[in-house]
Design a protein around this motif. Structure first.
Motif, PDB file in Angstrom:
ATOM      1  N   ALA A   1       0.662  -1.173   0.082  1.00 22.31           N
ATOM      2  CA  ALA A   1       0.010   0.008   0.045  1.00 22.31           C
ATOM      3  C   ALA A   1       0.728   1.229   0.057  1.00 22.31           C
ATOM      4  O   ALA A   1       0.388   2.283  -0.892  1.00 22.31           O
ATOM      5  CB  ALA A   1      -0.902   0.009   1.108  1.00 22.31           C
ATOM      6  N   CYS A   2       2.007   1.369   0.847  1.00 17.25           N
ATOM      7  CA  CYS A   2       2.954   2.454   0.797  1.00 17.25           C
ATOM      8  C   CYS A   2       3.554   2.508  -0.397  1.00 17.25           C
ATOM      9  O   CYS A   2       3.702   3.611  -1.003  1.00 17.25           O
ATOM     10  CB  CYS A   2       3.828   2.070   1.736  1.00 17.25           C
ATOM     11  N   ARG A   3       3.851   1.465  -1.223  1.00 21.84           N
ATOM     12  CA  ARG A   3       4.469   1.632  -2.856  1.00 21.84           C
ATOM     13  C   ARG A   3       3.352   2.061  -3.676  1.00 21.84           C
ATOM     14  O   ARG A   3       3.994   2.945  -4.418  1.00 21.84           O
ATOM     15  CB  ARG A   3       5.044   0.297  -2.879  1.00 21.84           C
ATOM     16  N   ARG A   4       2.119   1.603  -3.434  1.00 18.22           N
ATOM     17  CA  ARG A   4       1.014   2.008  -4.505  1.00 18.22           C
ATOM     18  C   ARG A   4       1.115   3.555  -4.288  1.00 18.22           C
ATOM     19  O   ARG A   4       0.864   4.424  -5.141  1.00 18.22           O
ATOM     20  CB  ARG A   4      -0.097   1.231  -4.077  1.00 18.22           C
ATOM     21  N   LEU A   5       1.085   4.061  -2.912  1.00 16.68           N
ATOM     22  CA  LEU A   5       0.683   5.686  -2.656  1.00 16.68           C
ATOM     23  C   LEU A   5       1.977   6.256  -3.003  1.00 16.68           C
ATOM     24  O   LEU A   5       1.756   7.425  -3.603  1.00 16.68           O
ATOM     25  CB  LEU A   5       0.542   5.673  -1.199  1.00 16.68           C
ATOM     26  N   HIS A   6       3.117   5.751  -3.030  1.00 15.11           N
ATOM     27  CA  HIS A   6       4.301   6.503  -3.586  1.00 15.11           C
ATOM     28  C   HIS A   6       4.282   6.585  -5.058  1.00 15.11           C
ATOM     29  O   HIS A   6       4.582   7.778  -5.678  1.00 15.11           O
ATOM     30  CB  HIS A   6       5.527   5.657  -3.180  1.00 15.11           C
ATOM     31  N   PHE A   7       3.760   5.585  -5.537  1.00 15.59           N
ATOM     32  CA  PHE A   7       3.603   5.647  -7.012  1.00 15.59           C
ATOM     33  C   PHE A   7       2.635   6.601  -7.395  1.00 15.59           C
ATOM     34  O   PHE A   7       2.832   7.478  -8.375  1.00 15.59           O
ATOM     35  CB  PHE A   7       3.397   4.336  -7.794  1.00 15.59           C
ATOM     36  N   ALA A   8       1.618   6.738  -6.847  1.00 15.02           N
ATOM     37  CA  ALA A   8       0.318   7.597  -7.255  1.00 15.02           C
ATOM     38  C   ALA A   8       1.007   8.905  -7.072  1.00 15.02           C
ATOM     39  O   ALA A   8       0.650   9.820  -7.907  1.00 15.02           O
ATOM     40  CB  ALA A   8      -0.818   7.373  -6.371  1.00 15.02           C
ATOM     41  N   GLY A   9       1.764   9.368  -5.957  1.00 17.56           N
ATOM     42  CA  GLY A   9       2.026  10.595  -5.624  1.00 17.56           C
ATOM     43  C   GLY A   9       3.103  10.962  -6.493  1.00 17.56           C
ATOM     44  O   GLY A   9       3.185  12.135  -6.947  1.00 17.56           O
ATOM     45  N   SER A  10       4.085  10.033  -6.952  1.00 15.75           N
ATOM     46  CA  SER A  10       5.158  10.500  -7.847  1.00 15.75           C
ATOM     47  C   SER A  10       4.218  10.902  -9.255  1.00 15.75           C
ATOM     48  O   SER A  10       4.738  11.704 -10.032  1.00 15.75           O
ATOM     49  CB  SER A  10       5.910   9.456  -8.239  1.00 15.75           C
ATOM     50  N   SER A  11       3.422  10.163  -9.633  1.00 18.60           N
ATOM     51  CA  SER A  11       2.499  10.375 -10.833  1.00 18.60           C
ATOM     52  C   SER A  11       1.872  11.878 -10.581  1.00 18.60           C
ATOM     53  O   SER A  11       1.915  12.613 -11.854  1.00 18.60           O
ATOM     54  CB  SER A  11       1.589   9.207 -10.741  1.00 18.60           C
ATOM     55  N   PHE A  12       1.338  12.189  -9.543  1.00 17.26           N
ATOM     56  CA  PHE A  12       0.742  13.434  -9.195  1.00 17.26           C
ATOM     57  C   PHE A  12       1.889  14.527  -9.521  1.00 17.26           C
ATOM     58  O   PHE A  12       1.472  15.731 -10.086  1.00 17.26           O
ATOM     59  CB  PHE A  12       0.127  13.432  -7.956  1.00 17.26           C
ATOM     60  N   GLY A  13       2.823  14.225  -8.770  1.00 22.26           N
ATOM     61  CA  GLY A  13       4.120  15.044  -9.174  1.00 22.26           C
ATOM     62  C   GLY A  13       4.330  15.555 -10.627  1.00 22.26           C
ATOM     63  O   GLY A  13       4.733  16.478 -11.107  1.00 22.26           O
ATOM     64  N   LEU A  14       4.480  14.478 -11.400  1.00 20.97           N
ATOM     65  CA  LEU A  14       4.894  14.584 -12.742  1.00 20.97           C
ATOM     66  C   LEU A  14       3.603  15.121 -13.696  1.00 20.97           C
ATOM     67  O   LEU A  14       4.026  15.948 -14.408  1.00 20.97           O
ATOM     68  CB  LEU A  14       5.335  13.133 -13.312  1.00 20.97           C
ATOM     69  N   LEU A  15       2.614  14.769 -13.210  1.00 18.60           N
ATOM     70  CA  LEU A  15       1.499  15.531 -14.095  1.00 18.60           C
ATOM     71  C   LEU A  15       1.327  16.892 -13.745  1.00 18.60           C
ATOM     72  O   LEU A  15       1.120  17.946 -14.504  1.00 18.60           O
ATOM     73  CB  LEU A  15       0.112  14.822 -13.377  1.00 18.60           C
ATOM     74  N   GLY A  16       1.685  17.507 -12.440  1.00 19.06           N
ATOM     75  CA  GLY A  16       1.625  18.887 -11.983  1.00 19.06           C
ATOM     76  C   GLY A  16       2.891  19.569 -12.751  1.00 19.06           C
ATOM     77  O   GLY A  16       2.683  20.690 -13.145  1.00 19.06           O
TER      78      GLY A  16
END
Length: 138
Positions: free
Chosen positions: A48-63
């Motif tokens: 779950a932590c890895r998935r949240l990191h992956f989602a967070g990095s994706s949000f950062g790149l989209l931003g």
């Protein structure tokens, strides 16, 4: 004989020493980066932590992409905030540890994107650790 003297001139010797020193810095820096990344992966064992990191990095790149497109810093700042929020939720609620970014912000930031790339290449799994193919887990 002049060629031999020219080749052994102090300038050439200094250039060789400088080149050797640069090579030494590169070779000694690699294990340190790998050691930190190994530590970083140990801090991210929960899926779950890895998935949240992956989602967070994706949000950062989209931003970042939206900021470039709109020529505005606001989407980047929102992406970074969302990214860190996801990562910290993963650590505090699932991994039950403190984020490495509290002590090593730059190394953690770089390792997060290295982990992101490893997930995209299939070297790290978001389903089960037994599917990981990183150097540490082999």
């Amino acid at each position: 004989m002049n060629q031999i003297v020219t080749q052994n001139s102090p300038k050439t010797a200094d250039a060789q020493t400088t080149a050797h020193a640069k090579n030494a810095v590169v070779t000694t820096e690699q294990p340190t980066e790998q050691a930190f990344y190994d530590f970083y992966l140990e801090e991210h064992q929960n899926m779950a932590c890895r998935r949240l990191h992956f989602a967070g990095s994706s949000f950062g790149l989209l931003g970042l992409a939206k900021s470039i497109k709109n020529r505005s810093p606001k989407p980047l700042l929102k992406g970074i905030a969302a990214g860190y929020a996801c990562a910290w939720v993963g650590h505090f609620f699932f991994e039950k540890n403190k984020p490495a970014s509290f002590k090593f912000p730059l190394k953690s930031f770089a390792s997060d994107f290295r982990m992101y790339g490893d997930v995209l290449r299939g070297n790290l799994s978001l389903k089960d650790r037994k599917y990981d193919r990183t150097r540490k887990t082999q």
